[in-house]
Structures are given as structure tokens and as C-alpha cells.
Motif scaffolding. Structure first.
Motif: not given
Length: 332
Positions: A217-237
Motif C-alpha cells: 500500500g505504500a513505500y514503507s516498512f509496515e507495508a513491506g512487512r504486511e505484504e510479506m506476511l501475506q506471501q508467507l501465509a499463501d505460500g512464498p516464492a
């Protein structure tokens, strides 16, 4: 009380107009008179009043330094370099925060109130319409970190974000990653979309790859962390190009929560080479953006426009390079 121009003139034995000319850039004054005035000014501790001088010259030497991405630590480095470089050239930065501003006309009105001589739009997330609005209003403008173009409407200084996307994809492929992902900034940022376009151009040459993409959602630490947590939940690359260092650092925090080691379990490559990426606890492999050269070139263009307001717009695009650290597996 402050020392007046009249007192300097009296001590130097010259007229007040001679003192004024001495401290007016480009004004005619003899070497002998200049020496007298400078000695008297030094003895009295006199400094010319910049605001009063602007009334005489018609120039404020104020440069609007505009951005909207203050939550990204890279801009601490950017503004430090910009303000120091402008001040070294005898110019005065006026920092303007356009966070949440969506109407270019409001920004133009704001800068006109301060009678700036020129503007620098220092943002990769503000749309080109902002810089164009200043240009159309007669304010000389440089769009720093703007979108590269062969025929720009305003002066643009920055990098080729499409090529950076290609570069990141090639780096992941060269290290043997076959399930790779793009984790970019906000979709309305031209930088995020250009980096994504270059990334996809490169990976589409390899149909055997498993490719995913997502946008924070933004160029920010929180947005990067949130998006990666979602990737890990869905099955990461296996490996990710995070389209900005601060997104990457947020992603690394998410990996740490899951006891995953960057470079060993999941690879991360960022973009910018901000100071924080060099910290031992971060050690981020990233694409270096030559920020110092970009800022110097931007201020050069401002000075050139002040001399020649009709100067034809140009794009100055700087090359980038990969900085090897510890968040990607070694090349085979």
C-alpha cells in the motif's frame, strides 16, 4: 541590535548604494570599493538581509523542495543532500510536504505565496502532472526521481526503473531461483509499475518459471512487512525483488518472525542502497541508485534554468548497479 547598511557605509566611507551593490550578485562595483565595504562589514559583523535583497533583485533564491514520501527513511538522506547542495550554491530550500495532496493546482498556489524562484519535485510517487503544473504556471521545475522519457515536458533526473526491474530479475535467475516474486510499492506509483514492467519483461523470456506479484500500500516498512506476511501465509516464492529498500527491510522482518533466513531460505533483493541497507543487522543485497549524482544534477539544472528560463527540457538518467550483500544465495 542588528547592524544596518547605513552603519557599514559610514565606516567604509562610501554611499549606501555602494554597499548595496557590493552585496548584490552581478551588480557593478569597483574592486577598491568592494574591499572597503567587505572590511567594514566584517568589522561590524554585518550580514545582508536576504529578504530585503529579494525586493531589489526580484529573486528570492528560494527553491521549493517538494515531496510526499516522508515516512520512507531514504528521504532523510535525500533531503540532507538536497539542502546542503542548495545552500552551498547560495540557494535556500523551502521544504513542502504534499502527503495526501491530490490536486496539483493547490501546490502551485502554495509555492506562489512564497515567491519561489524554482521547484524540485523530489518524488517517484507523485504523478508527472504535479511537475507539469509548476511548469505550466511559469515556475522552473525539475522532477527528481521522475519517470524517464525521450521527450520530457519538464526536466527529469533519475534512473531507468524499467531497466532496474530487468536487472533484479536477471540477478534472481543467475542465482538459480525458479519460483520468484515481485513485491512492489503502491500501484499508483509510476516507479512501482515501471519496475514491475521491467521485471516481467525479463521473466517472460523464461516460461518455465513460476512467477508471482503483489503490491504494497505504500513505500514503507509496515507495508513491506504486511505484504510479506501475506506471501508467507499463501505460500512464498524462493526469491523476491522488493521494489524499494524499505519494503525489503519490512519483508526481512516478516521472515524473521517465521524463523526464515534471508539468502538461505528466501532470497530478497531491494532497490536504492539506502544507508540502513548497509547495517550489519540488515545486510541487504540491493540495486544502487546514485542518489548523490542525481541530486547534484538536479541542482545544476535549477541553476541553469535560473539563468535561462526557456531552457529546453531534458532527461538525465543515471545507470544503476547491484550491490552484493547477504540476502541472496551466492551465484553458482
Amino acid at each position: 541590535m542588528s547592524v544596518t547598511l547605513k552603519e557599514v557605509a559610514a565606516l567604509a566611507g562610501v554611499s549606501r548604494s555602494a554597499v548595496s551593490r557590493t552585496f548584490t550578485e552581478g551588480a557593478s562595483v569597483s574592486p577598491k570599493t568592494r574591499s572597503k565595504v567587505e572590511k567594514a562589514a566584517a568589522a561590524l559583523g554585518y550580514s545582508p538581509n536576504a529578504l530585503a535583497s529579494s525586493l531589489t533583485t526580484g529573486r528570492t533564491k528560494l527553491i521549493g523542495l517538494i515531496s510526499n514520501n516522508f515516512h520512507n527513511p531514504i528521504f532523510l538522506e535525500v533531503f540532507d543532500l538536497f539542502t546542503r547542495t542548495l545552500q552551498e550554491r547560495g540557494l535556500r530550500p523551502l521544504i513542502v510536504n504534499l502527503t495526501d495532496e491530490t490536486e496539483p493546482a493547490n501546490s502551485v498556489r502554495m509555492l506562489r505565496q512564497y515567491s519561489v524562484d524554482a521547484a524540485i519535485v523530489a518524488s517517484s510517487t507523485l504523478p508527472p502532472s504535479f511537475a507539469k503544473a509548476f511548469h505550466d504556471a511559469g515556475v522552473p521545475v525539475v522532477h527528481t526521481f521522475g519517470r524517464s522519457a525521450t521527450s520530457p515536458e519538464v526536466h527529469v533526473v533519475g534512473i531507468d526503473n524499467v531497466e532496474c526491474g530487468r536487472m533484479a530479475a536477471r540477478e534472481l535467475l543467475a542465482r538459480g531461483y525458479r519460483r520468484i516474486g515481485y513485491l512492489g510499492g503502491p500501484k499508483d506509483a509510476t516507479s512501482a509499475m515501471d519496475r514491475f514492467r521491467g521485471f516481467m519483461e525479463e521473466v517472460e523470456k523464461h516460461p518455465e518459471l513460476d512467477v508471482s506479484h503483489s503490491f504494497a500500500g505504500a513505500y514503507s516498512f509496515e507495508a513491506g512487512r504486511e505484504e510479506m506476511l501475506q506471501q508467507l501465509a499463501d505460500g512464498p516464492a524462493e526469491g523476491y525483488f522488493c521494489g524499494d529498500d524499505i519494503l525489503s527491510i519490512g519483508a526481512l522482518s516478516a521472515l524473521s518472525d517465521h524463523k526464515l533466513k534471508p539468502g538461505k531460505d528466501i532470497g530478497i533483493i531491494g532497490l536504492n542502497d539506502m544507508e540502513m541497507s548497509r547495517w550489519e543487522s540488515v545486510d541487504l543485497t540491493t540495486i544502487h541508485q546514485p542518489i548523490k549524482q542525481i541530486i547534484t544534477a538536479s541542482v545544476d539544472l535549477v541553476e541553469e534554468m535560473l539563468k535561462d528560463p526557456e531552457r529546453y527540457p531534458e532527461a538525465r538518467i543515471f545507470p544503476c548497479r547491484v550491490i552484493e550483500r547477504g540476502t541472496l544465495r551466492p551465484r553458482p
